[in-house]
Design a protein around this motif. Structure first.
Motif, short mmCIF file in Angstrom:
data_model
loop_
_atom_site.label_atom_id
_atom_site.label_comp_id
_atom_site.label_asym_id
_atom_site.label_seq_id
_atom_site.Cartn_x
_atom_site.Cartn_y
_atom_site.Cartn_z
N ASN A 175 69.15 -27.48 -28.10
CA ASN A 175 69.18 -26.08 -28.55
C ASN A 175 69.73 -25.91 -29.96
O ASN A 175 70.19 -24.82 -30.33
CB ASN A 175 69.99 -25.21 -27.57
N THR A 176 69.71 -26.98 -30.74
CA THR A 176 70.16 -26.93 -32.13
C THR A 176 69.06 -27.48 -33.02
O THR A 176 68.38 -28.43 -32.64
CB THR A 176 71.44 -27.77 -32.33
N ARG A 177 68.87 -26.84 -34.18
CA ARG A 177 67.88 -27.36 -35.14
C ARG A 177 68.56 -28.37 -36.03
O ARG A 177 69.61 -28.11 -36.62
CB ARG A 177 67.30 -26.23 -35.99
N LEU A 178 67.99 -29.56 -36.11
CA LEU A 178 68.50 -30.62 -36.97
C LEU A 178 67.45 -30.95 -38.02
O LEU A 178 66.24 -30.85 -37.76
CB LEU A 178 68.84 -31.86 -36.15
N ALA A 179 67.89 -31.36 -39.18
CA ALA A 179 66.95 -31.71 -40.25
C ALA A 179 67.66 -32.50 -41.33
O ALA A 179 68.89 -32.40 -41.48
CB ALA A 179 66.33 -30.45 -40.86
N PHE A 180 66.89 -33.27 -42.08
CA PHE A 180 67.47 -34.01 -43.20
C PHE A 180 66.34 -34.61 -44.02
O PHE A 180 65.19 -34.69 -43.58
CB PHE A 180 68.41 -35.12 -42.71
N ASP A 181 66.67 -35.02 -45.23
CA ASP A 181 65.74 -35.78 -46.05
C ASP A 181 65.72 -37.22 -45.55
O ASP A 181 66.76 -37.78 -45.20
CB ASP A 181 66.18 -35.76 -47.52
N ILE A 182 64.53 -37.80 -45.52
CA ILE A 182 64.38 -39.17 -45.00
C ILE A 182 64.34 -40.19 -46.12
O ILE A 182 65.12 -41.15 -46.15
CB ILE A 182 63.10 -39.30 -44.16
#
Length: 351
Positions: A175-182
């Motif tokens: 229930n959490t949005r996660l994101a990052f540059d790869i």
């Protein structure tokens, strides 16, 4: 703002220095958010602007101010041209990312030029812009900002992968949005394509013709950034510090593209879960060889949408971020950027 229907323009310029992307979109809020793409346009940078922007990172403060003014005027002209060509008469706002020159969140600093109040005066419309600065001031990475749009507009996919100057990804977890540059993508690949006389590696033909240097590939894959947990973000400064010193040992541009393409594919595949549905957008989605190499290393289902979404998804989402700002709703997620709190970021300028 109590309206439930918003006609806005989103404007995006990426680190790959290919073009300014403009999208005129209707965003509708019912039980959920929906969008309707009405008009799009991509304005390619000429060689003068491509050179000025690529060299901006090395400018003095005084020279950077000159560039920022000139770029704001140029951006205003591009947006005005788009408006006049289509005679938009129900336009609520222009939502503009600007163009990133510096991105050093670890030092509390990020700069996207083209975000001066002058832009609203030139266009004679409300402008929402400068979405990253506030997040960095709140101890965030200032990036990526697209994931909140992924959540509301593309939540049916397990992952949203963007292949632009850099590859970034977003996904839901508990229930959490996660994101990052790869990993860097076109910011490196385009450099070697330019040496070979092209603006980019069309469908990955250069990479397919080259030979992978296994020693350099290993050095690239062992860079410490890839072992860090998110939130994390990349900028041109990181590429300058780490990538060029490794890859310069390859004396053939073809082999350099082949090696770095394989590096990109490995790093992306390492993130994807087996049999997950992955929406792939950004210019790199046209790189058939890169897509094939990602598929070689991963069992995920890579879904390539229509051209408008491939090319204009980021501009679309910055339009959405602007609407959220007008509604005074959060458009930056602490779970994604590492900021001290969720917040509504951006500046609103009136003509």
């Amino acid at each position: 703002m109590n309206h439930q229907c918003y006609n806005v323009i989103g404007v995006m310029s990426g680190t790959s220095l290919d073009a300014i992307d403009l999208i005129y979109v209707r965003l509708v809020r019912n039980q959920s958010w929906n969008f309707h793409i009405l008009k799009v346009k991509s304005i390619e940078y000429d060689e003068i602007w491509r050179t000025r922007l690529s060299e901006a990172i090395n400018l003095s403060v005084a020279d950077l101010k000159v560039l920022e003014y000139d770029y704001t005027v140029y951006l205003g002209n591009c947006i005005n041209e788009f408006i006049q060509e289509n005679q938009f008469n129900d336009l609520l706002a222009i939502c503009s990312h600007g163009h990133t020159v510096h991105h050093k969140p670890e030092k509390g600093y990020t700069l996207q030029i083209g975000n001066l109040p002058l832009l609203a005066q030139l266009i004679k419309h409300r402008v929402i812009c400068d979405f990253r600065t506030q997040d960095v001031l709140l101890d965030g990475q200032g990036a990526p900002l697209v994931p909140i749009g992924d959540y509301f507009l593309f939540g049916d996919f397990d992952f949203c992968l963007n292949l632009g100057g850099f590859a970034n990804i977003s996904y839901g977890s508990n229930n959490t949005r996660l994101a990052f540059d790869i990993v860097p993508v076109n910011v490196v690949l385009n450099h070697f394509a330019n040496i070979l006389g092209a603006n980019y590696d069309d469908k990955g033909a250069f990479a397919k013709a080259g030979k992978v240097n296994s020693e350099v590939l290993s050095q690239l894959n062992n860079l410490s950034f890839y072992k860090l947990d998110g939130p994390k973000s990349l900028g041109v400064e990181w590429v300058d510090e780490f990538i060029w010193n490794i890859i310069k040992s390859i004396d053939s541009p073809l082999n350099a593209i082949a090696t770095f393409t394989e590096h990109v594919a490995i790093q992306i595949a390492d993130i994807l879960l087996p049999e997950s549905a992955v929406l792939v957008t950004g210019g790199g989605a046209y790189n058939e060889y890169l897509i094939n190499r990602i598929s070689y290393h991963s069992n995920a289902d890579l879904i390539i949408p229509d051209n408008n979404l491939i090319e204009y998804k980021e501009a679309l989402i910055f339009a959405f971020l602007g609407v959220l700002k007008l509604r005074n709703e959060n458009n930056c997620l602490a779970s994604v950027t590492g900021a001290s709190k969720d917040h509504s970021s951006g500046e609103i300028y009136l003509p």
